[in-house]
Design an enzyme around this catalytic site. Structure first.
Site, PDB file in Angstrom:
ATOM      1  N   PRO A   1       0.833  -1.202   0.000  1.00  0.00           N
ATOM      2  CA  PRO A   1       0.000   0.000   0.000  1.00  0.00           C
ATOM      3  C   PRO A   1       0.867   1.252   0.000  1.00  0.00           C
ATOM      4  O   PRO A   1       1.885   1.295   0.677  1.00  0.00           O
ATOM      5  CB  PRO A   1      -0.771  -0.099   1.315  1.00  0.00           C
ATOM      6  CG  PRO A   1      -0.731  -1.525   1.693  1.00  0.00           C
ATOM      7  CD  PRO A   1       0.520  -2.087   1.123  1.00  0.00           C
TER       8      PRO A   1
ATOM      9  N   THR B   1       2.704   2.519  -2.411  1.00  0.00           N
ATOM     10  CA  THR B   1       3.924   2.568  -3.216  1.00  0.00           C
ATOM     11  C   THR B   1       3.711   3.333  -4.520  1.00  0.00           C
ATOM     12  O   THR B   1       4.630   3.444  -5.315  1.00  0.00           O
ATOM     13  CB  THR B   1       4.436   1.152  -3.542  1.00  0.00           C
ATOM     14  OG1 THR B   1       3.333   0.320  -3.847  1.00  0.00           O
ATOM     15  CG2 THR B   1       5.195   0.575  -2.372  1.00  0.00           C
ATOM     16  N   GLY B   2       2.490   3.805  -4.750  1.00  0.00           N
ATOM     17  CA  GLY B   2       2.274   4.654  -5.924  1.00  0.00           C
ATOM     18  C   GLY B   2       1.648   3.937  -7.099  1.00  0.00           C
ATOM     19  O   GLY B   2       1.823   4.358  -8.240  1.00  0.00           O
TER      20      GLY B   2
ATOM     21  N   GLU C   1      10.544  -0.715  28.556  1.00  0.00           N
ATOM     22  CA  GLU C   1      11.216  -0.099  27.410  1.00  0.00           C
ATOM     23  C   GLU C   1      12.727  -0.098  27.603  1.00  0.00           C
ATOM     24  O   GLU C   1      13.474  -0.324  26.656  1.00  0.00           O
ATOM     25  CB  GLU C   1      10.708   1.325  27.179  1.00  0.00           C
ATOM     26  CG  GLU C   1       9.238   1.430  26.793  1.00  0.00           C
ATOM     27  CD  GLU C   1       8.852   0.590  25.590  1.00  0.00           C
ATOM     28  OE1 GLU C   1       9.698   0.385  24.691  1.00  0.00           O
ATOM     29  OE2 GLU C   1       7.706   0.110  25.556  1.00  0.00           O
TER      30      GLU C   1
END
Ligand code: ADP
Ligand code: ZN
Ligand code: MG
Length: 644
Positions: A233, A235-236, A454
């Site tokens: 999705p 990527t053009g 974390e």
């Protein structure tokens, strides 16, 4: 916690926000109806009030007043007598109302009450027609008012239904959007698409054909009918399809797969017919079917359930494509990010047999994309797009586009007229992880656990040789995660090694290990870490042959087309191998858990220092983080040419 999932979620959100609500029209109609209602009622009350303000007197009193010579005129309107009194001084003449008996003449009534005939002669008596407008409105409104209201309301409602359901009445027609070659504003060319060099190269041939079809037809060349653009999705794909039409200067019909399937059975197919007919009249033309997986899913394999409507639509597309005359100058392009679920029938020769893959942009491409999207943005001196490109591995074109946009928004919000490098750097994280949710308050205990969790990821990432170095640690929640550790690779990679995978898993387990050993308890905060690392472990064993026990076999071909062209979705190994895989996954995870535990135990001071600092400042950037490492005897990873 992992970033990928959050990114995915952001994308989903972005997509959803595009849909605009259609409810506005409905409310406007309701308000109109209410206004009409208000108008009618106020009109009515004005009329009624006018009458009720004048006092009503009995006939006997009227007769007395006539005899006293006070009355100057009487207007008879039906049975109502509007009485006007003679002027007294400078006051306006007084007015009163009386009712006479129905069916008797006024003079009879007055005589009956013993009026003085000589006085009566001085009174001006006027008989008025009952059909005065106000009279009718006043008498009829109480009965017809509600009726009129209901009719008006119904009329609005039917208009409403017609408006929104217009497709229901014109359902055959395709809803394709047309971009005509003369439309200069919407025109996109290859210049507007950065990167994807191979794809552009392939499509150049198509552009050439659409420009001079004769050259190809004369030599007997068969031009591909269908081209399938495949890629992640953003990527053009859509952009590139439009660019092909723009380069060739042909009409561009675009429709998305889901629009085919929208409403009634049979409509998908007839929309397809319309679309192809329209395109043939406009030829040379390109038909673009976006997100074709919505209609082109593999039929009859049980995935997604049977859907007659979809099958009919798909069949119609295939029929139309087969029915192309060889010299018809229409080319069908389609785009998908799920080539694995497509029906093999779509991919047969003569259909979508050209496949063009769009890769995620590499560093140089990213810089170029950023440049394209920075055209209308004034930049401050310090902006260096190269640095931004370096810090955004894995970003798609669409991500970079929204990064640029976020940067400009940040600058505008702070009332600056130029976008600075700092704005762009902050936008990287926003695009990657979603906006910071500073308002999300962690309790003191939650804050402590999150800080240690974390810090656990961060320490392990800093100590293990093949893990990506830490760029930032934070306990400010973003998206759904309570905190995050931002790791970026030192350099772009196409291949990943077994050692890197193992270190990645150990880093993912860092939070889990810390919670378990330091707090003696576990929270749900590790669930995403566990999911990601477990599926990575499984892939290592079943896809990449990275397990000593199972050996050099790929047990799960990646879902989709196998080299033989068949769909392979089922697992192709025995029960026994299955349980061996499960056992091996567990052992691998346990080994990595032990490694993570080892690091945590050895570097307990550093862990404490980072966690304590996090609780106070909430976010530690790379430079600060490395100072703490050095202070605790850990050598930070070699610096690369990434500036902060
Ligand atoms: P897809 O259809 O592959 O999901 P889109 O073509 O809709 O992606 O891309 C969305 C937006 O992202 C485009 O409108 C464009 O602004 C930007 N974009 C994506 N890829 C590129 C690229 N290679 N060059 C320039 N802009 C790009
Ligand atoms: Zn985590
Ligand atoms: Mg698209």
């Amino acid at each position: 916690m992992d970033q990928n999932e959050k990114r995915q979620q952001n994308k989903a959100n972005r997509r959803n926000s595009k849909r605009t609500p259609e409810g506005g029209k409905f409310w406007r109609n309701i308000i109109t109806v209410l206004l009409v209602f208000l108008l009618l009622t106020s009109l009515y009350s004005v009329i009624v009030e006018n009458q009720s303000n004048t006092p009503t007197i009995p006939i006997s009193e009227l007769v007395q007043d006539i005899n006293a010579g006070k009355v100057s005129a009487i207007t008879v309107q039906g049975d109502t007598l509007n009485i006007e009194y003679a002027k007294v001084g400078n006051n306006a003449p007084e007015k009163k109302i009386a009712q006479k008996e129905t069916g008797t003449a006024l003079t009879d009534t007055l005589a009956h009450y013993g009026v003085d005939l000589t006085k009566e002669k001085d009174v001006k008596i006027e008989i008025k027609d009952e059909s005065g407008f106000l009279f009718w409105v006043a008498t009829l409104l109480p009965f017809f008012g509600p009726l009129i209201l209901i009719v008006v309301f119904l009329w609005f409602m039917t208009r409403q239904v017609k408006g929104s359901g217009m497709q229901a009445f014109t359902f055959g027609q395709s809803k394709a959007r047309l971009i005509s070659p003369t439309d200069k504003k919407q025109r996109v060319t290859f210049k507007d698409v950065a990167g994807v060099k191979e794809a552009k190269q392939e499509l150049l041939e198509i552009v050439d054909f659409l420009k001079n079809p004769k050259k190809f037809l004369d030599i007997g060349a068969r031009i591909p009918k269908g081209i399938l653009l495949m890629g992640a999705p953003g990527t053009g794909k859509t952009l590139l399809a439009r660019a092909v039409a723009g380069e060739a200067g042909v009409s561009f019909f675009s429709i998305s797969g889901s629009e085919f399937v929208e409403m009634f059975v049979g409509v998908g197919a007839s929309r397809v017919r319309d679309l192809f007919k329209m395109a043939k009249t406009a030829a040379p033309a390109i038909i673009f079917i976006d997100e074709i997986d919505a209609v082109g899913r593999s039929r009859g394999n049980g995935v997604g359930g049977g859907n007659d409507e979809r099958e009919q639509t798909l069949n119609q597309i295939l029929v139309e494509m087969d029915g192309f005359e060889p010299n018809e100058k229409v080319i069908v392009m389609a785009a998908t990010n799920r080539p694995d679920v497509l029906d093999p029938a779509l991919l047969r020769p003569g259909r979508f047999d050209r496949r063009v893959v769009l890769d995620l942009p590499d560093r140089a491409d990213r810089e170029e994309i950023l440049r394209i999207h920075s055209k209308e943005k004034p930049f401050a001196e310090d902006v260096d797009l190269k640095v931004i490109a370096e810090r955004t591995p894995g970003f798609s074109g669409a991500d970079l586009y929204s990064l640029m946009n976020e940067g400009a928004i940040l600058a505008a919000r702070e009332n600056r007229t130029k976008v600075a490098q700092y704005d762009l750097i902050r936008s990287i994280e926003k695009v990657m992880l979603g906006p910071e949710r500073k308002s999300h308050i962690l309790s003191t205990r939650e804050k402590e656990i999150t800080a240690y969790h974390e810090a656990g990821h961060a320490i392990i990432a800093s100590v293990l040789e093949f893990a990506d170095p830490v760029h930032k640690v934070s306990i400010i929640s973003r998206g759904r995660a309570a905190g995050y550790t931002l790791k970026l690779p030192l350099e772009e990679r196409k291949l990943q090694s077994k050692k890197e995978f193992l270190d990645d898993i150990a880093v993912s387990l860092g939070g889990y290990v810390v919670e378990k050993t330091i707090f003696g308890d576990l929270t749900t905060g590790s669930s995403n870490d566990l999911q990601v690392s477990t599926s990575l472990a499984r892939d290592m064993i079943t896809k990449y042959g990275m397990s000593e026990v199972i050996g050099p076999v790929a047990l799960e071909s990646s879902p989709g087309l196998s080299p033989t062209g068949k769909m392979s979705m089922e697992r192709d190994y025995s029960e026994k191998t299955g349980s061996e895989i499960d056992k091996e996954v567990l052992e691998l995870m346990n080994r990595e858990y032990a490694r993570a535990l080892d690091v945590i135990t050895k570097h307990r001071e550093a862990l404490n220092a980072i966690a304590k600092e996090l609780i106070v400042v909430e976010t530690i950037e790379r430079a600060e983080f490395e100072k703490i490492l050095v202070a605790n005897g850990i050598v930070p990873k070699k610096k690369v040419d990434i500036k902060i």
